[in-house]
Design a protein around this motif. Structure first.
Motif, PDB file in Angstrom:
ATOM      1  N   ILE A 170      -9.383 -39.629  21.564  1.00 34.51           N
ATOM      2  CA  ILE A 170      -8.487 -39.752  22.770  1.00 34.51           C
ATOM      3  C   ILE A 170      -8.458 -41.159  23.220  1.00 34.51           C
ATOM      4  O   ILE A 170      -7.361 -41.622  23.431  1.00 34.51           O
ATOM      5  CB  ILE A 170      -8.862 -38.697  23.800  1.00 34.51           C
ATOM      6  CG1 ILE A 170      -8.694 -37.087  23.297  1.00 34.51           C
ATOM      7  CG2 ILE A 170      -8.166 -38.905  25.037  1.00 34.51           C
ATOM      8  CD1 ILE A 170      -9.246 -36.145  24.072  1.00 34.51           C
ATOM      9  N   LEU A 171      -9.528 -41.745  23.720  1.00 30.66           N
ATOM     10  CA  LEU A 171      -9.759 -43.083  24.076  1.00 30.66           C
ATOM     11  C   LEU A 171      -9.152 -44.067  23.234  1.00 30.66           C
ATOM     12  O   LEU A 171      -8.532 -45.182  23.703  1.00 30.66           O
ATOM     13  CB  LEU A 171     -11.271 -43.638  24.271  1.00 30.66           C
ATOM     14  CG  LEU A 171     -12.073 -42.640  25.328  1.00 30.66           C
ATOM     15  CD1 LEU A 171     -13.734 -42.825  25.337  1.00 30.66           C
ATOM     16  CD2 LEU A 171     -11.499 -43.097  26.676  1.00 30.66           C
ATOM     17  N   LEU A 172      -9.087 -44.224  21.744  1.00 32.47           N
ATOM     18  CA  LEU A 172      -8.548 -45.094  20.979  1.00 32.47           C
ATOM     19  C   LEU A 172      -7.210 -44.760  20.411  1.00 32.47           C
ATOM     20  O   LEU A 172      -6.700 -45.276  19.784  1.00 32.47           O
ATOM     21  CB  LEU A 172      -9.584 -45.136  19.828  1.00 32.47           C
ATOM     22  CG  LEU A 172     -10.994 -45.736  20.140  1.00 32.47           C
ATOM     23  CD1 LEU A 172     -11.797 -45.725  18.729  1.00 32.47           C
ATOM     24  CD2 LEU A 172     -10.891 -47.002  20.946  1.00 32.47           C
ATOM     25  N   SER A 173      -6.633 -43.647  20.930  1.00 37.16           N
ATOM     26  CA  SER A 173      -5.195 -43.016  20.499  1.00 37.16           C
ATOM     27  C   SER A 173      -4.197 -44.271  20.846  1.00 37.16           C
ATOM     28  O   SER A 173      -2.998 -43.993  19.927  1.00 37.16           O
ATOM     29  CB  SER A 173      -5.095 -41.678  21.065  1.00 37.16           C
ATOM     30  OG  SER A 173      -4.986 -41.987  22.576  1.00 37.16           O
ATOM     31  N   ASP A 174      -4.235 -44.913  21.639  1.00 35.34           N
ATOM     32  CA  ASP A 174      -3.175 -46.105  22.002  1.00 35.34           C
ATOM     33  C   ASP A 174      -3.251 -47.333  20.981  1.00 35.34           C
ATOM     34  O   ASP A 174      -2.413 -48.194  21.134  1.00 35.34           O
ATOM     35  CB  ASP A 174      -3.164 -46.388  23.275  1.00 35.34           C
ATOM     36  CG  ASP A 174      -4.516 -47.155  24.031  1.00 35.34           C
ATOM     37  OD1 ASP A 174      -5.715 -47.091  23.089  1.00 35.34           O
ATOM     38  OD2 ASP A 174      -4.429 -47.778  25.198  1.00 35.34           O
ATOM     39  N   LEU A 175      -4.367 -47.196  20.174  1.00 35.75           N
ATOM     40  CA  LEU A 175      -4.216 -48.577  19.288  1.00 35.75           C
ATOM     41  C   LEU A 175      -3.222 -48.215  18.282  1.00 35.75           C
ATOM     42  O   LEU A 175      -2.712 -47.320  17.974  1.00 35.75           O
ATOM     43  CB  LEU A 175      -5.665 -48.335  18.592  1.00 35.75           C
ATOM     44  CG  LEU A 175      -6.861 -48.858  19.601  1.00 35.75           C
ATOM     45  CD1 LEU A 175      -8.467 -48.875  18.564  1.00 35.75           C
ATOM     46  CD2 LEU A 175      -6.817 -50.206  20.111  1.00 35.75           C
ATOM     47  N   PRO A 176      -3.137 -49.704  17.594  1.00 42.88           N
ATOM     48  CA  PRO A 176      -1.917 -49.852  16.706  1.00 42.88           C
ATOM     49  C   PRO A 176      -2.288 -48.941  15.572  1.00 42.88           C
ATOM     50  O   PRO A 176      -3.556 -48.603  15.167  1.00 42.88           O
ATOM     51  CB  PRO A 176      -1.823 -51.133  16.383  1.00 42.88           C
ATOM     52  CG  PRO A 176      -2.210 -51.923  17.442  1.00 42.88           C
ATOM     53  CD  PRO A 176      -3.273 -51.129  18.055  1.00 42.88           C
ATOM     54  N   GLU A 177      -1.355 -48.314  14.764  1.00 48.80           N
ATOM     55  CA  GLU A 177      -1.670 -47.347  13.788  1.00 48.80           C
ATOM     56  C   GLU A 177      -2.141 -48.103  12.257  1.00 48.80           C
ATOM     57  O   GLU A 177      -2.824 -47.303  11.580  1.00 48.80           O
ATOM     58  CB  GLU A 177      -0.343 -46.745  13.194  1.00 48.80           C
ATOM     59  CG  GLU A 177       0.645 -47.457  12.420  1.00 48.80           C
ATOM     60  CD  GLU A 177       1.809 -46.830  12.018  1.00 48.80           C
ATOM     61  OE1 GLU A 177       2.931 -47.618  11.399  1.00 48.80           O
ATOM     62  OE2 GLU A 177       2.068 -45.596  12.227  1.00 48.80           O
ATOM     63  N   ASN A 178      -2.097 -49.402  12.353  1.00 47.68           N
ATOM     64  CA  ASN A 178      -2.765 -49.996  11.433  1.00 47.68           C
ATOM     65  C   ASN A 178      -4.018 -50.825  11.810  1.00 47.68           C
ATOM     66  O   ASN A 178      -4.359 -51.895  11.087  1.00 47.68           O
ATOM     67  CB  ASN A 178      -1.884 -51.019  10.568  1.00 47.68           C
ATOM     68  CG  ASN A 178      -1.490 -52.070  11.789  1.00 47.68           C
ATOM     69  OD1 ASN A 178      -1.533 -51.905  12.953  1.00 47.68           O
ATOM     70  ND2 ASN A 178      -0.901 -53.225  11.031  1.00 47.68           N
ATOM     71  N   SER A 179      -4.879 -50.232  12.630  1.00 46.67           N
ATOM     72  CA  SER A 179      -5.918 -51.107  13.543  1.00 46.67           C
ATOM     73  C   SER A 179      -7.168 -51.206  12.608  1.00 46.67           C
ATOM     74  O   SER A 179      -7.328 -50.306  11.464  1.00 46.67           O
ATOM     75  CB  SER A 179      -6.432 -50.157  14.679  1.00 46.67           C
ATOM     76  OG  SER A 179      -5.549 -50.187  15.794  1.00 46.67           O
ATOM     77  N   ASN A 180      -7.916 -52.141  12.870  1.00 49.70           N
ATOM     78  CA  ASN A 180      -9.031 -52.497  12.013  1.00 49.70           C
ATOM     79  C   ASN A 180     -10.306 -52.301  12.708  1.00 49.70           C
ATOM     80  O   ASN A 180     -10.449 -52.584  13.805  1.00 49.70           O
ATOM     81  CB  ASN A 180      -9.324 -54.008  11.962  1.00 49.70           C
ATOM     82  CG  ASN A 180     -10.023 -54.571  10.546  1.00 49.70           C
ATOM     83  OD1 ASN A 180     -10.509 -53.677   9.943  1.00 49.70           O
ATOM     84  ND2 ASN A 180     -10.085 -55.694  10.609  1.00 49.70           N
ATOM     85  N   ILE A 181     -11.274 -51.362  12.374  1.00 48.41           N
ATOM     86  CA  ILE A 181     -12.184 -50.631  13.150  1.00 48.41           C
ATOM     87  C   ILE A 181     -13.737 -51.104  12.515  1.00 48.41           C
ATOM     88  O   ILE A 181     -13.687 -51.214  11.632  1.00 48.41           O
ATOM     89  CB  ILE A 181     -12.149 -49.266  13.180  1.00 48.41           C
ATOM     90  CG1 ILE A 181     -10.881 -48.760  13.699  1.00 48.41           C
ATOM     91  CG2 ILE A 181     -13.162 -48.788  14.219  1.00 48.41           C
ATOM     92  CD1 ILE A 181     -10.350 -49.347  14.983  1.00 48.41           C
ATOM     93  N   LEU A 182     -14.470 -51.607  13.484  1.00 41.30           N
ATOM     94  CA  LEU A 182     -15.671 -52.009  13.223  1.00 41.30           C
ATOM     95  C   LEU A 182     -16.704 -50.987  13.671  1.00 41.30           C
ATOM     96  O   LEU A 182     -16.810 -50.549  14.842  1.00 41.30           O
ATOM     97  CB  LEU A 182     -16.318 -53.220  13.806  1.00 41.30           C
ATOM     98  CG  LEU A 182     -17.824 -53.603  13.795  1.00 41.30           C
ATOM     99  CD1 LEU A 182     -17.904 -54.053  12.196  1.00 41.30           C
ATOM    100  CD2 LEU A 182     -18.027 -54.744  14.420  1.00 41.30           C
ATOM    101  N   CYS A 183     -17.411 -50.366  12.509  1.00 40.62           N
ATOM    102  CA  CYS A 183     -18.476 -49.353  12.747  1.00 40.62           C
ATOM    103  C   CYS A 183     -19.929 -49.754  12.539  1.00 40.62           C
ATOM    104  O   CYS A 183     -20.433 -49.946  11.520  1.00 40.62           O
ATOM    105  CB  CYS A 183     -18.128 -48.024  11.898  1.00 40.62           C
ATOM    106  SG  CYS A 183     -16.843 -47.230  12.037  1.00 40.62           S
ATOM    107  N   VAL A 184     -20.608 -50.066  13.631  1.00 41.76           N
ATOM    108  CA  VAL A 184     -21.879 -50.565  13.650  1.00 41.76           C
ATOM    109  C   VAL A 184     -22.992 -49.493  13.573  1.00 41.76           C
ATOM    110  O   VAL A 184     -22.821 -48.544  14.566  1.00 41.76           O
ATOM    111  CB  VAL A 184     -22.160 -51.437  15.049  1.00 41.76           C
ATOM    112  CG1 VAL A 184     -23.323 -52.167  14.901  1.00 41.76           C
ATOM    113  CG2 VAL A 184     -20.952 -52.504  14.979  1.00 41.76           C
ATOM    114  N   GLY A 185     -23.932 -49.733  12.635  1.00 44.45           N
ATOM    115  CA  GLY A 185     -24.806 -48.632  12.486  1.00 44.45           C
ATOM    116  C   GLY A 185     -24.462 -47.459  12.385  1.00 44.45           C
ATOM    117  O   GLY A 185     -24.815 -46.497  12.845  1.00 44.45           O
TER     118      GLY A 185
END
Length: 232
Positions: free
Chosen positions: A38-53
């Motif tokens: 829900i918090l990230l739902s307004d990001l662009p549909e082609n977003s680039n996400i970093l998953c740390v650990g």
């Protein structure tokens, strides 16, 4: 934490059984993942996400299914955990959307900025406060302006009566998850040695001082506290 300590904690045997071990606690994890969605739902549909650990990749798989055009960079220093993460990504058909980095964040090439970063139950393993602040600053430097940080860690004022009462419930939760009495006693005896339990205000201040706006505590499940903030 040294590589030797990391390998001891997140061994090959633990990695193989990690998700099954905490299967009974899935509702807690689900609540966190739904909140993140829900918090990230307004990001662009082609977003680039970093998953740390990213561990075995649970939040990776959840977000990849929820947002089918997002790309992910997965950072995980524990080789055994990353191996499971790769396998799960392949089984779920998302490998082409993922880049896997076996190492720490400071060794990740600096060739792109990210729209958001997840960091779930990770910074608590950094015992030195200065290094922990530097860790958050490193994430900030890799985010776009306004990029989101989603961070969750065990937190609390261990000297308070509230914490002591909550810790008793935490132990009951671990017993429910399947820990034996012997394991629970060992956990209780060693609690706070391998992880840094800090009051939530201290963690919020670390995040703010590392280049983020004042974080919002958006979820608490027993000792687990989750914050959301944006890069200034």
């Amino acid at each position: 934490m040294s590589d030797e300590q990391l390998s001891a904690i997140f061994s090959k045997d633990l990695a193989a059984s990690y998700d099954e071990k905490f299967a009974k606690l899935a509702p807690m994890k689900d609540a966190l993942h739904l909140s993140i969605r829900i918090l990230l739902s307004d990001l662009p549909e082609n977003s680039n996400i970093l998953c740390v650990g990213a561990g075995t990749g649970t939040e990776l798989l959840y977000l990849a299914e929820a947002f089918p055009l997002w790309q992910f960079t997965v950072v995980e220093p524990a080789t055994a955990m990353l191996d499971i993460c790769r396998q799960r990504a392949e089984l779920n058909g998302i490998t082409s959307r993922c880049s896997f980095h076996n190492g720490y964040l400071d060794s990740l090439p600096r060739n792109e900025l990210f729209d958001a970063a997840t960091c779930l139950l990770v910074s608590q393993f950094i015992l030195d406060k200065t290094e922990r602040s530097g860790f958050f600053a490193e994430i900030a430097e890799r985010l776009c302006s306004g990029g989101y940080l989603i961070s969750a860690d065990l937190s609390g004022d261990s000297s308070s009566i509230e914490f002591k009462s909550l810790f008793e419930v935490w132990l009951k939760m671990l017993a429910y998850s399947g820990m034996s009495e012997e394991q629970l006693q060992g956990y209780q005896d060693n609690f706070g040695q391998d992880i840094a339990i800090l009051p939530r205000q201290e963690i919020a201040e670390m995040i703010t001082e590392s280049g983020f706006e004042q974080p919002t505590l958006f979820l608490q499940t027993l000792l687990i506290h989750a914050w959301c903030s944006q890069r200034i």
